[in-house]
Design a protein around this motif. Sequence first.
Motif, PDB file in Angstrom:
ATOM      1  N   ALA A   1      -1.157   6.592  -2.562  1.00 48.62           N
ATOM      2  CA  ALA A   1      -2.015   6.698  -3.742  1.00 48.62           C
ATOM      3  C   ALA A   1      -2.762   5.405  -4.087  1.00 48.62           C
ATOM      4  CB  ALA A   1      -1.180   7.120  -4.946  1.00 48.62           C
ATOM      5  N   THR A   2      -2.236   4.247  -3.665  1.00 47.59           N
ATOM      6  CA  THR A   2      -2.852   2.979  -4.073  1.00 47.59           C
ATOM      7  C   THR A   2      -2.908   1.991  -2.916  1.00 47.59           C
ATOM      8  OG1 THR A   2      -0.729   2.051  -4.772  1.00 47.59           O
ATOM      9  CG2 THR A   2      -2.017   3.177  -6.457  1.00 47.59           C
TER      10      THR A   2
ATOM     11  N   LYS B   1       0.838  -1.194   0.000  1.00 43.96           N
ATOM     12  CA  LYS B   1       0.000   0.000   0.000  1.00 43.96           C
ATOM     13  C   LYS B   1       0.874   1.246   0.000  1.00 43.96           C
ATOM     14  CE  LYS B   1      -3.140   2.408   3.085  1.00 43.96           C
ATOM     15  NZ  LYS B   1      -3.844   2.376   4.345  1.00 43.96           N
ATOM     16  N   THR B   2       0.460   2.231  -0.786  1.00 44.45           N
ATOM     17  CA  THR B   2       1.107   3.541  -0.761  1.00 44.45           C
ATOM     18  C   THR B   2       0.032   4.585  -0.466  1.00 44.45           C
ATOM     19  OG1 THR B   2       0.757   4.021  -3.106  1.00 44.45           O
ATOM     20  CG2 THR B   2       2.760   2.784  -2.532  1.00 44.45           C
TER      21      THR B   2
ATOM     22  N   GLN C   1      -6.503  -4.515  -9.349  1.00 44.91           N
ATOM     23  CA  GLN C   1      -6.976  -3.426  -8.490  1.00 44.91           C
ATOM     24  C   GLN C   1      -6.890  -3.759  -7.003  1.00 44.91           C
ATOM     25  OE1 GLN C   1      -7.722  -0.412  -9.821  1.00 44.91           O
ATOM     26  NE2 GLN C   1      -7.003  -1.426 -11.682  1.00 44.91           N
TER      27      GLN C   1
ATOM     28  N   HIS D   1      -1.855  -4.347  -3.759  1.00 42.10           N
ATOM     29  CA  HIS D   1      -2.426  -5.009  -4.940  1.00 42.10           C
ATOM     30  C   HIS D   1      -1.434  -6.018  -5.513  1.00 42.10           C
ATOM     31  CE1 HIS D   1      -0.137  -1.544  -6.397  1.00 42.10           C
ATOM     32  NE2 HIS D   1       0.077  -2.243  -7.495  1.00 42.10           N
TER      33      HIS D   1
END
Length: 135
Positions: free
Chosen positions: A84-85, A81-82, A108, A88
């Motif tokens: 922005a996202t 996880k960042t 996703q 995944h």
Amino acid sequence: IRAVDAAEGRVRWIANLGRAPADGEIVLAAGRVLVTGPDGHLDGFDQTTGKPVGRVELGGTPQRGLRILGDRAFVQVRRSKTRATPAHDVLLAVSVEPLSLLWEYVDQGLAPGLHGVDGTVIAWPSAAGEVVLFR
């Protein structure tokens, strides 16, 4: 990795990875020995000599299921996880000769299982509940 001559029982070559393979993921393809590591790399060695033939940065943590289809290796990696996202999974296609990244398919979310391979198709179970086929 240690290669042993099955007929004579003698060691032909030893390649020191400096680490354990990730979940024991070692495959043979096109005269190469391919190994994923928990350090996020795919390493290739010549099957006859044990000499390194390349290294590919995977950009994530390798998951089980290193697969071969023809002259390509398929590796599932999990990216953290960042801001922005979310975390995944990604399916990477890697050329065996020369060892290099060909493409990546970014899901996703987290894939609910491992990708499958038959003679011509890769099946990827997506986080959305679909199965994506690569031919």
